[in-house]
Design a protein around this motif. Sequence first.
Motif, PDB file in Angstrom:
ATOM      1  N   ASP A  17       0.732  -1.389  -0.017  1.00 15.13           N
ATOM      2  CA  ASP A  17      -0.167   0.035  -0.068  1.00 15.13           C
ATOM      3  C   ASP A  17       0.695   1.289  -0.028  1.00 15.13           C
ATOM      4  N   TYR A  18       1.919   1.128   0.334  1.00 11.03           N
ATOM      5  CA  TYR A  18       2.885   2.338   0.476  1.00 11.03           C
ATOM      6  C   TYR A  18       4.166   2.450  -0.436  1.00 11.03           C
ATOM      7  N   LEU A  19       4.773   1.473  -0.874  1.00 11.36           N
ATOM      8  CA  LEU A  19       5.866   1.282  -1.744  1.00 11.36           C
ATOM      9  C   LEU A  19       5.752   0.295  -2.818  1.00 11.36           C
ATOM     10  N   THR A  20       6.319   0.742  -4.018  1.00 14.57           N
ATOM     11  CA  THR A  20       6.365  -0.559  -4.983  1.00 14.57           C
ATOM     12  C   THR A  20       7.683  -1.339  -4.713  1.00 14.57           C
ATOM     13  N   LEU A  21       7.799  -2.390  -5.447  1.00 17.41           N
ATOM     14  CA  LEU A  21       8.770  -3.325  -5.247  1.00 17.41           C
ATOM     15  C   LEU A  21      10.288  -2.757  -5.718  1.00 17.41           C
ATOM     16  N   GLU A  22      10.032  -1.709  -6.737  1.00 13.44           N
ATOM     17  CA  GLU A  22      11.464  -1.113  -7.078  1.00 13.44           C
ATOM     18  C   GLU A  22      11.632   0.177  -6.126  1.00 13.44           C
ATOM     19  N   GLU A  23      10.700   0.759  -5.617  1.00 13.53           N
ATOM     20  CA  GLU A  23      11.103   1.484  -4.313  1.00 13.53           C
ATOM     21  C   GLU A  23      11.683   0.997  -3.242  1.00 13.53           C
ATOM     22  N   ILE A  24      11.271  -0.145  -2.788  1.00 13.64           N
ATOM     23  CA  ILE A  24      11.827  -1.079  -1.879  1.00 13.64           C
ATOM     24  C   ILE A  24      13.336  -1.428  -2.166  1.00 13.64           C
ATOM     25  N   LEU A  25      13.277  -2.103  -3.502  1.00 14.22           N
ATOM     26  CA  LEU A  25      14.867  -2.371  -3.983  1.00 14.22           C
ATOM     27  C   LEU A  25      15.657  -1.035  -3.668  1.00 14.22           C
ATOM     28  N   ASN A  26      15.444   0.059  -3.907  1.00 15.50           N
ATOM     29  CA  ASN A  26      16.246   1.200  -3.939  1.00 15.50           C
ATOM     30  C   ASN A  26      16.557   1.697  -2.631  1.00 15.50           C
TER      31      ASN A  26
END
Length: 563
Positions: A17-26
């Motif tokens: 609900d808060y972060l995309t997979l790519e944002e988490i990876l970064n």
Amino acid sequence: MNERTVVAQALSQALSDYLTLEEILNLLENPKTTQHGDVAFPVFSLAKVLRKAPQAIAADLVADIPDEAFEKVEVVGPYINFFLDKGQVSHATLTEIAEKGSDFGKNNTGQNQQVPIDMSSPNIAKPMSMGHLRSTVIGNSLAEIMNKNGYQSIRINHLGDWGTQFGKLMVAYKKWGSEEAVKKAPIQELLRLYVKFHEDAETDATLEVEGRAWFKKLEDGDEEATALWEWFRDESLKEFQHVYDLLKISFDSYNGEAFYNDKMQPVIDLLQEKNLLISSQGADIVDLEKYDLNPALIRKSDGATLYITRDLAAALYRKENYNFAQALYVVGNEQSGHFKQLKAVLNELGFEWANDIHHIPFGLITKDGKKLSTRKGKIVLLEEVLNEAIGLAKAQIEAKNPDLANKEEVAHQVGVGAVIFHDLKNDRLNNFDFSLEEVVRFEGETGPYVQYTHTRCASILRKANFEMEAGANYSLNDPESWEVIKLLQAFPATVARAGDKYEPSIIAKHAIQLAQAFNKYYAHVKILNEDSDLSSRLALVHAVKIVLKEDLRLLGLEAPEEM
């Protein structure tokens, strides 16, 4: 799947609900010490959204993370630290490398699209100096890296076989040269004449005028000028080939500047058609003020063309013939303005593919802190350096392993490899000072050190007479092997990053780290100890050998089995 992706996927279930997979990876980080796990996730960025203290957010998140893939997951202040399951990860990594072999790390990003790489490009009638090393070996390594990323590289040696320097050389030959002297030692004699021309031109301005006149004769197809030019070119190519043979580098095309002589008029016609050519003091230019660039000089007042005219013709020719996905120009940093102009003119012509052209700049090699210069004759010949490196490597092999069967071949692989590796381990934009004695060492962050580690792996596998078994359950969970496993697992992502950034040093650094980690492992673990983990340890050695050999191959080095 690499360790970061495993962690990101585990977190994404709780954070969708808060972060995309790519944002988490970064956001993921590598902990400073292994006591804090393999991957860390800082939760600061969620504090504003969730209106909670970071420590409380971390504690809540851990409760929602599935832990099958992890040995443990713990909270340390505002960080969630992940300890990967060593057994699972090592099994998956060793199995994948065993199955794929040298294809491990290969991807299909490029979808077999073509990438011409403009590289090496020595000037006719001048020797190949250390100054030519960088474009040649960076370009060759990028060709291998792009191929590994699923592209089809085309190595183009865009020879410097046209320009006013040939007029100058013809004047020098007519005044001070002889056919006999050129035939005896072509490049040395032509260089002597070229240097003498520039020395004398400092006090005699008429020489420059004569040089321009002879080049104009060449452009106009004068018989004598053309015959001299062809002779100088043929003799030079023979000399260059000695160097390329030593480096074991070949090209798909030797189309140099002269190849585009009959292809420039259509470019000039196109510029006129689009009303882009402006007359300025008798010359034709393209105004690039809106790009904050100096005007591109397309044709001089005497009708002579320039580098940019040829590079425009070359870009159009390459797009038409290769329909490239990207076109790379491995040329020194000092030419960055030229390539900005080239792309700007192509953009003005309406070619969107101008954005697929990439200048791959690099820094200088210096000797004792000073730039190498052909004009003043202060050059270090590349062929001499490579031969000297082979000699130094042979001396060390004689001392370490006098009974080695194929000493000459291994000395070549190690000596030349040392020079290439030393260049490529440096970030390409950095300048570096060259010292041969430092380069050809078997210890430290050198090519011979990585090659020696490969031979160590080969020796262990020979001694154990080990063959990988399909479907075997190879798995290790000791802390000593873990650092090696993590570097093996990182190889595919390393290949992708090196391609994205056009940076061979990413591969070289991986090779050094993997060699260092394996040698540390070798020092602390009795690999050939007869116990239940023996076959898994040998599978690890086998995997290290495969990946080190690929690291070296992507840099343009060979991997000896013994040295």
